[in-house]
Design a protein around this motif. Sequence first.
Motif, PDB file in Angstrom:
ATOM      1  N   ALA A 282       0.830  -1.201   0.000  1.00 47.76           N
ATOM      2  CA  ALA A 282       0.000   0.000   0.000  1.00 47.76           C
ATOM      3  C   ALA A 282       0.868   1.256   0.000  1.00 47.76           C
ATOM      4  O   ALA A 282       0.553   2.239  -0.683  1.00 47.76           O
ATOM      5  CB  ALA A 282      -0.930  -0.004   1.210  1.00 47.76           C
TER       6      ALA A 282
ATOM      7  N   LYS B  57      -8.697  -4.335   5.311  1.00 45.45           N
ATOM      8  CA  LYS B  57      -8.655  -2.913   4.964  1.00 45.45           C
ATOM      9  C   LYS B  57      -7.575  -2.646   3.919  1.00 45.45           C
ATOM     10  O   LYS B  57      -7.817  -1.950   2.929  1.00 45.45           O
ATOM     11  CB  LYS B  57      -8.396  -2.081   6.224  1.00 45.45           C
ATOM     12  CG  LYS B  57      -8.376  -0.581   5.986  1.00 45.45           C
ATOM     13  CD  LYS B  57      -8.027   0.176   7.235  1.00 45.45           C
ATOM     14  CE  LYS B  57      -6.526   0.170   7.371  1.00 45.45           C
ATOM     15  NZ  LYS B  57      -5.977   1.088   8.340  1.00 45.45           N
ATOM     16  N   TYR B  58      -6.383  -3.211   4.124  1.00 41.19           N
ATOM     17  CA  TYR B  58      -5.295  -3.024   3.168  1.00 41.19           C
ATOM     18  C   TYR B  58      -5.618  -3.680   1.830  1.00 41.19           C
ATOM     19  O   TYR B  58      -5.331  -3.118   0.769  1.00 41.19           O
ATOM     20  CB  TYR B  58      -3.977  -3.572   3.712  1.00 41.19           C
ATOM     21  CG  TYR B  58      -3.364  -2.705   4.788  1.00 41.19           C
ATOM     22  CD1 TYR B  58      -3.087  -1.369   4.570  1.00 41.19           C
ATOM     23  CD2 TYR B  58      -3.051  -3.240   6.031  1.00 41.19           C
ATOM     24  CE1 TYR B  58      -2.528  -0.579   5.553  1.00 41.19           C
ATOM     25  CE2 TYR B  58      -2.486  -2.455   7.026  1.00 41.19           C
ATOM     26  CZ  TYR B  58      -2.228  -1.125   6.775  1.00 41.19           C
ATOM     27  OH  TYR B  58      -1.677  -0.343   7.749  1.00 41.19           O
TER      28      TYR B  58
ATOM     29  N   SER C 297      -8.198  -1.473   0.040  1.00 42.12           N
ATOM     30  CA  SER C 297      -7.626  -0.191  -0.412  1.00 42.12           C
ATOM     31  C   SER C 297      -6.689  -0.401  -1.599  1.00 42.12           C
ATOM     32  O   SER C 297      -6.659   0.415  -2.522  1.00 42.12           O
ATOM     33  CB  SER C 297      -6.912   0.522   0.729  1.00 42.12           C
ATOM     34  OG  SER C 297      -5.742  -0.150   1.095  1.00 42.12           O
TER      35      SER C 297
ATOM     36  N   LYS D  40      -8.814  -1.128  -4.656  1.00 45.47           N
ATOM     37  CA  LYS D  40      -9.447   0.121  -5.099  1.00 45.47           C
ATOM     38  C   LYS D  40      -8.430   1.013  -5.794  1.00 45.47           C
ATOM     39  O   LYS D  40      -8.733   1.636  -6.819  1.00 45.47           O
ATOM     40  CB  LYS D  40     -10.065   0.856  -3.909  1.00 45.47           C
ATOM     41  CG  LYS D  40     -10.819   2.116  -4.312  1.00 45.47           C
ATOM     42  CD  LYS D  40     -11.446   2.781  -3.120  1.00 45.47           C
ATOM     43  CE  LYS D  40     -12.208   4.031  -3.448  1.00 45.47           C
ATOM     44  NZ  LYS D  40     -11.797   4.813  -4.559  1.00 45.47           N
ATOM     45  N   ARG D  41      -7.225   1.075  -5.283  1.00 47.87           N
ATOM     46  CA  ARG D  41      -6.163   1.887  -5.899  1.00 47.87           C
ATOM     47  C   ARG D  41      -5.866   1.404  -7.310  1.00 47.87           C
ATOM     48  O   ARG D  41      -5.762   2.201  -8.242  1.00 47.87           O
ATOM     49  CB  ARG D  41      -4.903   1.830  -5.028  1.00 47.87           C
ATOM     50  CG  ARG D  41      -3.674   2.461  -5.640  1.00 47.87           C
ATOM     51  CD  ARG D  41      -3.699   3.944  -5.538  1.00 47.87           C
ATOM     52  NE  ARG D  41      -2.410   4.469  -5.995  1.00 47.87           N
ATOM     53  CZ  ARG D  41      -2.291   5.540  -6.752  1.00 47.87           C
ATOM     54  NH1 ARG D  41      -3.350   6.229  -7.086  1.00 47.87           N
ATOM     55  NH2 ARG D  41      -1.110   5.958  -7.145  1.00 47.87           N
TER      56      ARG D  41
END
Length: 190
Positions: free
Chosen positions: A137, A172-173, A176, A179-180
């Motif tokens: 991330a 969560k990671y 994310s 999504k990135r």
Amino acid sequence: MRTLASQLTTYVCRRRAGNVQSRNFSLYNGKDDLALEQDAERKIGWLLKLLFAGTAAAVGYQFFPYMGDNLMQQSVSLLKVKDPLFKRMGASRLTRFAIDDERRMKIVEIGGAQELVNMLGAAKDDRTQKEALKALAALSLSDEAAGALHHAGVISVIKSTPDSLNDAEVEKYKSSLLKRFQDLRYDIPS
């Protein structure tokens, strides 16, 4: 009574004489001298401390950039070890190094992106997955590094990573990161 009066007179006169002698009409006093010395020592001490701190900062500014590249290389080397503890330590260090685009690309250039993808694919416990995802991330914040991660196959590895029941940060990671990559249009339809 006369003896008592004579003793009292002697006592009072002696006291007055002592008072006259103890008066010092000079401006110079020993206590002032001691206070002056202490003040000078304190100021010189602060001057020496500032001089030392300035010298240490100048030396550190010149020395640590060279040490940074070496530490990045060592961190990537830690990702190649079989022990999950060392892998987590390497990933954690890479997360801390990935603070700007230049350093993120340096990590990609020395092979850190591919090793992090390999680490995530081979991770068997939640803590190792979490550190790998956290480092990925941090690297994916740079568009160029995200492209390198895409070419390393990170999307399929993230999707194949089992869901964590114990650690919500892993999920969560994962979300994310996905999504990135979707925002960057690297997402491959499943």
